[in-house]
Design a protein around this motif. Sequence first.
Motif, PDB file in Angstrom:
ATOM      1  N   LEU A  35       8.851  13.635 -21.575  1.00  0.00           N
ATOM      2  CA  LEU A  35       9.528  13.859 -22.847  1.00  0.00           C
ATOM      3  C   LEU A  35       8.598  13.546 -24.013  1.00  0.00           C
ATOM      4  O   LEU A  35       8.531  14.288 -24.987  1.00  0.00           O
ATOM      5  N   GLU A  36       7.857  12.455 -23.904  1.00  0.00           N
ATOM      6  CA  GLU A  36       6.917  12.089 -24.963  1.00  0.00           C
ATOM      7  C   GLU A  36       5.830  13.153 -25.111  1.00  0.00           C
ATOM      8  O   GLU A  36       5.475  13.537 -26.225  1.00  0.00           O
ATOM      9  N   ALA A  37       5.333  13.663 -24.005  1.00  0.00           N
ATOM     10  CA  ALA A  37       4.276  14.674 -24.038  1.00  0.00           C
ATOM     11  C   ALA A  37       4.790  16.000 -24.600  1.00  0.00           C
ATOM     12  O   ALA A  37       4.104  16.663 -25.381  1.00  0.00           O
ATOM     13  N   GLN A  38       6.006  16.394 -24.208  1.00  0.00           N
ATOM     14  CA  GLN A  38       6.567  17.666 -24.654  1.00  0.00           C
ATOM     15  C   GLN A  38       7.204  17.557 -26.027  1.00  0.00           C
ATOM     16  O   GLN A  38       7.295  18.542 -26.748  1.00  0.00           O
ATOM     17  N   GLY A  39       7.711  16.381 -26.357  1.00  0.00           N
ATOM     18  CA  GLY A  39       8.350  16.186 -27.647  1.00  0.00           C
ATOM     19  C   GLY A  39       9.814  16.585 -27.689  1.00  0.00           C
ATOM     20  O   GLY A  39      10.511  16.268 -28.643  1.00  0.00           O
ATOM     21  N   THR A  40      10.279  17.311 -26.682  1.00  0.00           N
ATOM     22  CA  THR A  40      11.672  17.745 -26.653  1.00  0.00           C
ATOM     23  C   THR A  40      12.049  18.195 -25.249  1.00  0.00           C
ATOM     24  O   THR A  40      11.186  18.444 -24.419  1.00  0.00           O
ATOM     25  N   LYS A  41      13.350  18.316 -25.028  1.00  0.00           N
ATOM     26  CA  LYS A  41      13.857  18.820 -23.752  1.00  0.00           C
ATOM     27  C   LYS A  41      14.419  20.230 -23.890  1.00  0.00           C
ATOM     28  O   LYS A  41      14.857  20.817 -22.922  1.00  0.00           O
ATOM     29  N   GLU A  42      14.434  20.756 -25.112  1.00  0.00           N
ATOM     30  CA  GLU A  42      15.122  22.024 -25.319  1.00  0.00           C
ATOM     31  C   GLU A  42      14.473  22.857 -26.421  1.00  0.00           C
ATOM     32  O   GLU A  42      13.665  22.357 -27.199  1.00  0.00           O
TER      33      GLU A  42
ATOM     34  N   ASN B 147       0.800  -1.224   0.000  1.00  0.00           N
ATOM     35  CA  ASN B 147       0.000   0.000   0.000  1.00  0.00           C
ATOM     36  C   ASN B 147       0.833   1.274   0.000  1.00  0.00           C
ATOM     37  O   ASN B 147       0.348   2.328   0.373  1.00  0.00           O
ATOM     38  N   ARG B 148       2.083   1.183  -0.381  1.00  0.00           N
ATOM     39  CA  ARG B 148       2.925   2.376  -0.492  1.00  0.00           C
ATOM     40  C   ARG B 148       2.989   2.753  -1.968  1.00  0.00           C
ATOM     41  O   ARG B 148       3.258   1.916  -2.816  1.00  0.00           O
ATOM     42  N   LYS B 149       2.737   4.010  -2.238  1.00  0.00           N
ATOM     43  CA  LYS B 149       2.792   4.485  -3.612  1.00  0.00           C
ATOM     44  C   LYS B 149       4.244   4.548  -4.057  1.00  0.00           C
ATOM     45  O   LYS B 149       5.114   4.986  -3.322  1.00  0.00           O
ATOM     46  N   ARG B 150       4.493   4.113  -5.272  1.00  0.00           N
ATOM     47  CA  ARG B 150       5.850   4.101  -5.821  1.00  0.00           C
ATOM     48  C   ARG B 150       5.899   5.033  -7.027  1.00  0.00           C
ATOM     49  O   ARG B 150       5.031   4.987  -7.889  1.00  0.00           O
ATOM     50  N   VAL B 151       6.901   5.872  -7.070  1.00  0.00           N
ATOM     51  CA  VAL B 151       7.098   6.797  -8.174  1.00  0.00           C
ATOM     52  C   VAL B 151       8.407   6.433  -8.861  1.00  0.00           C
ATOM     53  O   VAL B 151       9.465   6.469  -8.245  1.00  0.00           O
ATOM     54  N   ASN B 152       8.314   6.076 -10.116  1.00  0.00           N
ATOM     55  CA  ASN B 152       9.502   5.771 -10.900  1.00  0.00           C
ATOM     56  C   ASN B 152       9.824   7.003 -11.746  1.00  0.00           C
ATOM     57  O   ASN B 152       9.153   7.280 -12.744  1.00  0.00           O
ATOM     58  N   LEU B 153      10.841   7.742 -11.332  1.00  0.00           N
ATOM     59  CA  LEU B 153      11.166   8.997 -12.009  1.00  0.00           C
ATOM     60  C   LEU B 153      11.599   8.781 -13.453  1.00  0.00           C
ATOM     61  O   LEU B 153      11.312   9.612 -14.313  1.00  0.00           O
ATOM     62  N   GLU B 154      12.285   7.701 -13.734  1.00  0.00           N
ATOM     63  CA  GLU B 154      12.690   7.435 -15.114  1.00  0.00           C
ATOM     64  C   GLU B 154      11.468   7.276 -16.016  1.00  0.00           C
ATOM     65  O   GLU B 154      11.435   7.796 -17.123  1.00  0.00           O
ATOM     66  N   THR B 155      10.456   6.587 -15.530  1.00  0.00           N
ATOM     67  CA  THR B 155       9.219   6.419 -16.295  1.00  0.00           C
ATOM     68  C   THR B 155       8.524   7.756 -16.484  1.00  0.00           C
ATOM     69  O   THR B 155       8.072   8.087 -17.589  1.00  0.00           O
ATOM     70  N   LEU B 156       8.451   8.546 -15.413  1.00  0.00           N
ATOM     71  CA  LEU B 156       7.808   9.858 -15.499  1.00  0.00           C
ATOM     72  C   LEU B 156       8.572  10.797 -16.432  1.00  0.00           C
ATOM     73  O   LEU B 156       7.960  11.572 -17.178  1.00  0.00           O
ATOM     74  N   ARG B 157       9.881  10.730 -16.417  1.00  0.00           N
ATOM     75  CA  ARG B 157      10.689  11.548 -17.328  1.00  0.00           C
ATOM     76  C   ARG B 157      10.406  11.166 -18.778  1.00  0.00           C
ATOM     77  O   ARG B 157      10.273  12.030 -19.646  1.00  0.00           O
ATOM     78  N   ALA B 158      10.332   9.885 -19.040  1.00  0.00           N
ATOM     79  CA  ALA B 158      10.047   9.416 -20.397  1.00  0.00           C
ATOM     80  C   ALA B 158       8.664   9.887 -20.846  1.00  0.00           C
ATOM     81  O   ALA B 158       8.486  10.312 -21.995  1.00  0.00           O
TER      82      ALA B 158
END
Length: 111
Positions: free
Chosen positions: A19-26, A5-16
């Motif tokens: 990036l997909e939503a924004q289309g770019t980092k720069e 019952n502990r929420k887990r946040v995978n930052l690598e997944t969220l970063r991906a």
Amino acid sequence: MSKPNRKRVNLETLRAQRLEAQGTKEIEVLLDDEKFVFPLAAWWPMKVVKQIRALKDGEDDVTRVLALISSEEQVDRLLELGMTLGDFQDIMEAINEDAGVDEGKSNSSSN
């Protein structure tokens, strides 16, 4: 072992996903057929954000923010090419739009 019952946040997944939503980092800035690249605000390291927030009004020239998120060399070259205050404002506006910040406008509703 993780607790149930502990929420887990995978930052690598969220970063991906980001990036997909924004289309770019720069963003790319073109001036006199030269290209300059600046990271979008969502990708600034927190260490850099802390340095930017620590800047005091009038303590440093406005280009310091650009140098912190990219490099002194890149900013020096932009200045050599005649970057204007309006150019700087346009760059920062593009970066702020990415971060969801719109200077001079309130997010609150007047209804």
